[in-house]
Design a protein around this motif. Structure first.
Motif, short mmCIF file in Angstrom:
data_model
loop_
_atom_site.label_atom_id
_atom_site.label_comp_id
_atom_site.label_asym_id
_atom_site.label_seq_id
_atom_site.Cartn_x
_atom_site.Cartn_y
_atom_site.Cartn_z
N TYR A 230 0.84 -1.20 0.00
CA TYR A 230 0.00 0.00 0.00
C TYR A 230 0.88 1.25 0.00
CZ TYR A 230 -3.32 3.45 2.05
OH TYR A 230 -4.10 4.55 2.31
N SER A 231 0.38 2.30 -0.58
CA SER A 231 1.08 3.59 -0.50
C SER A 231 0.10 4.70 -0.14
CB SER A 231 1.77 3.94 -1.82
OG SER A 231 2.52 5.14 -1.68
N CYS A 232 0.56 5.62 0.69
CA CYS A 232 -0.26 6.76 1.09
C CYS A 232 0.24 8.02 0.42
CB CYS A 232 -0.20 6.91 2.61
SG CYS A 232 -0.87 8.48 3.23
N LEU A 233 -0.65 8.71 -0.28
CA LEU A 233 -0.36 10.03 -0.84
C LEU A 233 -1.14 11.07 -0.04
CD1 LEU A 233 0.69 8.15 -3.12
CD2 LEU A 233 -0.01 9.91 -4.74
N GLY A 234 -0.76 12.33 -0.18
CA GLY A 234 -1.34 13.37 0.67
C GLY A 234 -2.80 13.69 0.41
N GLY A 235 -3.27 13.54 -0.86
CA GLY A 235 -4.64 13.91 -1.18
C GLY A 235 -4.86 15.41 -1.06
N PRO A 236 -6.10 15.90 -1.15
CA PRO A 236 -7.33 15.13 -1.35
C PRO A 236 -7.62 14.77 -2.81
CG PRO A 236 -7.89 17.44 -1.16
CD PRO A 236 -6.39 17.34 -0.96
N THR A 237 -6.74 15.16 -3.73
CA THR A 237 -6.95 14.79 -5.13
C THR A 237 -6.63 13.32 -5.34
OG1 THR A 237 -4.68 15.45 -5.65
CG2 THR A 237 -6.39 17.11 -5.96
N GLY A 251 6.23 -1.07 -7.26
CA GLY A 251 5.72 -2.27 -6.62
C GLY A 251 4.50 -2.06 -5.76
N VAL A 252 3.85 -0.90 -5.90
CA VAL A 252 2.65 -0.60 -5.12
C VAL A 252 1.43 -1.25 -5.76
CG1 VAL A 252 1.12 1.25 -4.33
CG2 VAL A 252 3.60 1.56 -4.26
N ASP A 253 0.61 -1.89 -4.93
CA ASP A 253 -0.59 -2.58 -5.42
C ASP A 253 -1.87 -1.78 -5.19
OD1 ASP A 253 0.57 -5.27 -6.19
OD2 ASP A 253 1.19 -5.18 -4.10
N ALA A 254 -1.89 -0.94 -4.16
CA ALA A 254 -3.08 -0.14 -3.85
C ALA A 254 -2.64 1.18 -3.24
CB ALA A 254 -4.00 -0.88 -2.89
N VAL A 255 -3.45 2.22 -3.47
CA VAL A 255 -3.07 3.56 -3.02
C VAL A 255 -4.24 4.24 -2.32
CG1 VAL A 255 -3.67 4.61 -5.25
CG2 VAL A 255 -2.03 5.77 -3.74
N GLY A 256 -3.91 4.99 -1.26
CA GLY A 256 -4.93 5.73 -0.53
C GLY A 256 -4.35 6.98 0.10
N MET A 257 -5.03 7.50 1.12
CA MET A 257 -4.63 8.78 1.72
C MET A 257 -4.52 8.67 3.24
SD MET A 257 -7.22 11.19 -0.51
CE MET A 257 -7.44 10.91 -2.26
N SER A 258 -4.21 7.49 3.74
CA SER A 258 -4.19 7.31 5.20
C SER A 258 -3.28 6.14 5.59
CB SER A 258 -5.62 7.04 5.72
OG SER A 258 -6.11 5.81 5.20
N THR A 259 -3.43 5.70 6.83
CA THR A 259 -2.92 4.43 7.38
C THR A 259 -1.42 4.39 7.65
OG1 THR A 259 -4.72 3.25 6.26
CG2 THR A 259 -2.89 1.91 7.08
N VAL A 260 -0.57 4.80 6.69
CA VAL A 260 0.87 4.62 6.84
C VAL A 260 1.40 5.31 8.10
CG1 VAL A 260 3.13 5.16 5.85
CG2 VAL A 260 1.34 4.19 4.41
N HIS A 261 1.03 6.58 8.31
CA HIS A 261 1.52 7.29 9.49
C HIS A 261 0.97 6.70 10.79
CE1 HIS A 261 -1.63 9.46 7.25
NE2 HIS A 261 -2.24 9.57 8.41
N GLU A 262 -0.23 6.10 10.71
CA GLU A 262 -0.78 5.43 11.88
C GLU A 262 0.02 4.17 12.20
OE1 GLU A 262 -5.33 6.81 10.67
OE2 GLU A 262 -4.57 4.84 10.13
N VAL A 263 0.41 3.45 11.16
CA VAL A 263 1.22 2.24 11.34
C VAL A 263 2.59 2.60 11.91
CG1 VAL A 263 2.38 0.35 10.13
CG2 VAL A 263 0.01 0.94 9.56
N ILE A 264 3.19 3.66 11.39
CA ILE A 264 4.49 4.11 11.90
C ILE A 264 4.40 4.41 13.39
CG2 ILE A 264 6.17 6.00 11.82
CD1 ILE A 264 5.60 6.18 8.80
N THR A 265 3.35 5.11 13.78
CA THR A 265 3.16 5.47 15.19
C THR A 265 2.93 4.23 16.04
OG1 THR A 265 2.21 7.58 14.49
CG2 THR A 265 1.80 6.90 16.76
N ALA A 266 2.15 3.28 15.51
CA ALA A 266 1.88 2.04 16.25
C ALA A 266 3.15 1.22 16.45
CB ALA A 266 0.82 1.22 15.51
#
Length: 326
Positions: A230-237, A251-266
């Motif tokens: 997964y990859s997170c971009l800034g959005g909102p576009t 090598g990215v299979d899916a893209v969105g605008m969230s999650t990565v920074h939450e995972v880093i913090t976790a």
């Protein structure tokens, strides 16, 4: 720094002895200089502890599993039994979600015998929140007692093998915001949360991924479940064709605008992480004039609504597996 009046002056300018009319700063000009607060100091440990204490006291529960509900996946919190509900606006020092499909409340209760807490609505970088604020609830979860983080999201499928409605179990990510030097861990590190330089090689728990794969087989949905990046971009576009092609090459299979920074913090605070993306649209990687190739939030919400039952069952069964080993 030039003053606003100086730079807007259309008339003749009187020079100082040094030859530059902008060199001398007045006291007023000095006060206009803004020094940004380092992200890690936006929510210090004591403030996070205050929020966590408020939730634990108000719910009477110390949860073990935290769930972040992605766009349109708020029903994950609706299956929690004996729920104690906290509206974000009533939680001290808590931000408010502004996106459609994110209810903006915290639900604490039990699921499959396990104590859980779920966010119905997350915070996004594009809403104007810094990443430290976007991922702050993960630290709240940690201080509430959470050991496992389940992060879900709605994402666009870049991998041509993915179909709308498929589920991608995340086993890695590409942090595009991090490439630009933007991290939720920027600023002074508080060792009470975690180390200065956390490793992210094994961010997504392999045992939980394997259990989810086995669960998908028992549910009869294994053909629509994948393991990917997964990859997170800034959005909102939504992304351009060129950006999507570049991500696919990486090598990215899916893209969105969230999650990565939450995972880093976790991972920084040593939580076990399980995450999945619901593929709500197929990303266009070829140029076309067709309107149907353009992603829309309405499409995202519609697909998420149709797949809510399946996502809820997957999460419930995985929670039950964790509870078995408790």
């Amino acid at each position: 720094m030039c003053s606003r009046d100086c730079c807007n002056n259309k008339g003749p300018v009187s020079r100082t002895k040094e030859g530059n009319p902008c060199e001398k700063k007045t006291q007023k000009q000095e006060s206009e200089i803004i020094v940004p607060t380092p992200q890690s100091l936006l929510y210090p440990y004591e403030v996070i502890q205050e929020i966590a204490d408020f939730i634990v006291k108000g719910s009477g529960i110390r949860p073990k599993i935290g769930i972040i509900c992605g766009s349109g996946l708020g029903s994950l919190a609706d299956i929690i039994q004996n729920p104690k509900v906290f509206d974000y606006e009533k939680i001290p020092n808590f931000p408010v979600s502004t996106v459609e499909g994110h209810a903006g409340r915290l639900v604490v209760g039990t699921l499959e015998g396990a104590n859980v807490m779920a966010m119905q609505g997350r915070f996004h970088f594009y809403e104007g929140y810094p990443l430290a604020k976007c991922s702050m609830p993960v630290r709240v979860m940690k201080l509430c007692g959470v050991e496992y983080l389940f992060a879900t999201n709605a994402a666009g499928g870049i991998n041509p093998k993915y179909a709308v409605g498929d589920i991608m179990l995340m086993h890695d990510h590409v942090n595009m915001l991090g490439f630009a030097g933007n991290s939720p861990l920027q600023g002074p590190n508080d060792p009470r949360f975690g180390p200065r330089f956390p490793a992210l090689v094994n961010s997504y728990n392999k045992d939980l991924i394997n259990k989810a794969i086995e669960i998908s087989k028992t549910m009869g949905i294994e053909s629509s479940v994948h393991v990917g990046v997964y990859s997170c971009l800034g959005g909102p576009t939504y992304e351009t064709i060129a950006e999507l092609k570049a991500l696919r090459m990486m090598g990215v299979d899916a893209v969105g605008m969230s999650t990565v920074h939450e995972v880093i913090t976790a991972r920084h605070c040593d939580m076990k992480v399980f995450a999945f993306s619901l593929i709500t649209n197929k990303c266009a990687t070829e140029y076309s004039d067709k309107k149907d190739d353009e992603a829309s939030h309405d499409e995202v919400m519609a697909v998420a609504k149709n797949r809510q039952k399946t996502c809820c069952e997957l999460v419930s069964r995985l929670v039950a597996e964790i509870q078995k080993t408790a």
